[in-house]
Write an enzyme that holds these catalytic residues in place. Sequence first.
Site, PDB file in Angstrom:
ATOM      1  N   GLU A 267       0.988  -1.364   0.051  1.00 44.67           N
ATOM      2  CA  GLU A 267      -0.009   0.089   0.187  1.00 44.67           C
ATOM      3  C   GLU A 267       0.945   1.142  -0.026  1.00 44.67           C
ATOM      4  O   GLU A 267       1.830   1.144   0.643  1.00 44.67           O
ATOM      5  CB  GLU A 267      -0.829  -0.170   1.263  1.00 44.67           C
ATOM      6  CG  GLU A 267      -1.895  -1.215   1.229  1.00 44.67           C
ATOM      7  CD  GLU A 267      -2.631  -1.220   2.530  1.00 44.67           C
ATOM      8  OE1 GLU A 267      -3.614  -2.075   2.343  1.00 44.67           O
ATOM      9  OE2 GLU A 267      -2.487  -0.638   3.420  1.00 44.67           O
ATOM     10  N   HIS A 286      -8.098   1.549   1.795  1.00 41.15           N
ATOM     11  CA  HIS A 286      -7.687   1.494   3.437  1.00 41.15           C
ATOM     12  C   HIS A 286      -8.460   2.476   4.177  1.00 41.15           C
ATOM     13  O   HIS A 286      -7.467   3.158   4.794  1.00 41.15           O
ATOM     14  CB  HIS A 286      -6.251   1.275   3.524  1.00 41.15           C
ATOM     15  CG  HIS A 286      -5.668   0.652   4.890  1.00 41.15           C
ATOM     16  ND1 HIS A 286      -4.640  -0.036   5.073  1.00 41.15           N
ATOM     17  CD2 HIS A 286      -6.411   0.511   5.928  1.00 41.15           C
ATOM     18  CE1 HIS A 286      -4.477  -0.636   5.975  1.00 41.15           C
ATOM     19  NE2 HIS A 286      -5.589  -0.114   6.759  1.00 41.15           N
TER      20      HIS A 286
END
Length: 320
Positions: A267, A286
């Site tokens: 990420e 997220h």
Amino acid sequence: MKLVITDGYCENPGDLDWEPLRQFGDLVIYDRTEDDEDKIIERIGDADIVLINKVPITERIMDACPNLKLIAIFATGYNVVDVEAAKKRGIPVCNVPAYGTDAVGEFAMALLLELCHRVGHHSDAVWEGRWESCPDFCFWDYPLMDLHGKTMGIIGFGRIGRTTGKLANAFGMKVLATGSRPTPEGEALADYVDLDTLLAQSDVIALHCPLLPGTKDVICRENIEKMKDGVIIINNARGGCVVEQDLADALNSGKVAAAGLDVVSTEPIRGDNPLLTAKNCIITPHISWASKECRQRIMDTTVENLRAYLAGTPQNVVNP
């Protein structure tokens, strides 16, 4: 007392107040710090307290910052810190537990509802004029699915898993659970079963487990083969729980009907992630944890963590 925040933007992009942290000393705030040990060492410098979100704190960084007395994390997970190295140096590592229990459970159900009804997609279709030009009074171009009567299997039935279980019960779903020790509260919500039974019997599988050796890659080719054809997978736990190529292959073959993901293995997501080109896959960046209410609870608990440490009674210490 000097405090340094290494990566404060995601916790507070401008809608919260850093002021409560200034009571403890001189506060230096960086929105972002790249994952480079030398840069991290430079920014922490002679600070007594470092406050982090996802910036890694390694043994080398601790050795290079000898004034460091406390590591405070704006999160529950603490895998970015070498907690054993901190323990050897007498540095407590404090996290923020249970700040987003309800929000993460709600987000799991939001992902599932979107996959079942494609509300956003069909709203976009209306604005694009597709309903206006339709010869029928309604249309849909994805299969729609009821949740009532379906079975949800939840891997990881701690606080967040139980919250999702309550919501699934409210939709009339049967709930199976594995991966957590049975509790009376959990037994009132779900039937505890072994993993293979959960995989075989669930119409929806939701991940609410931490990333541990036993949960890493739990959604893999071997386990997907044990699932029902047309299963739906929800993951807003940790990206490392999924072998992404295996899930992409299963989505493209139709073995897995759809997936709703709020986390991936790296990420921000990389452009070569196979899930970006997989069929029937929703990916959000997220954000299960990111409501203002959640972030305010993180801020409030972090203030209390610092206050307790300075009073000689540290709390929420993950490396006692």
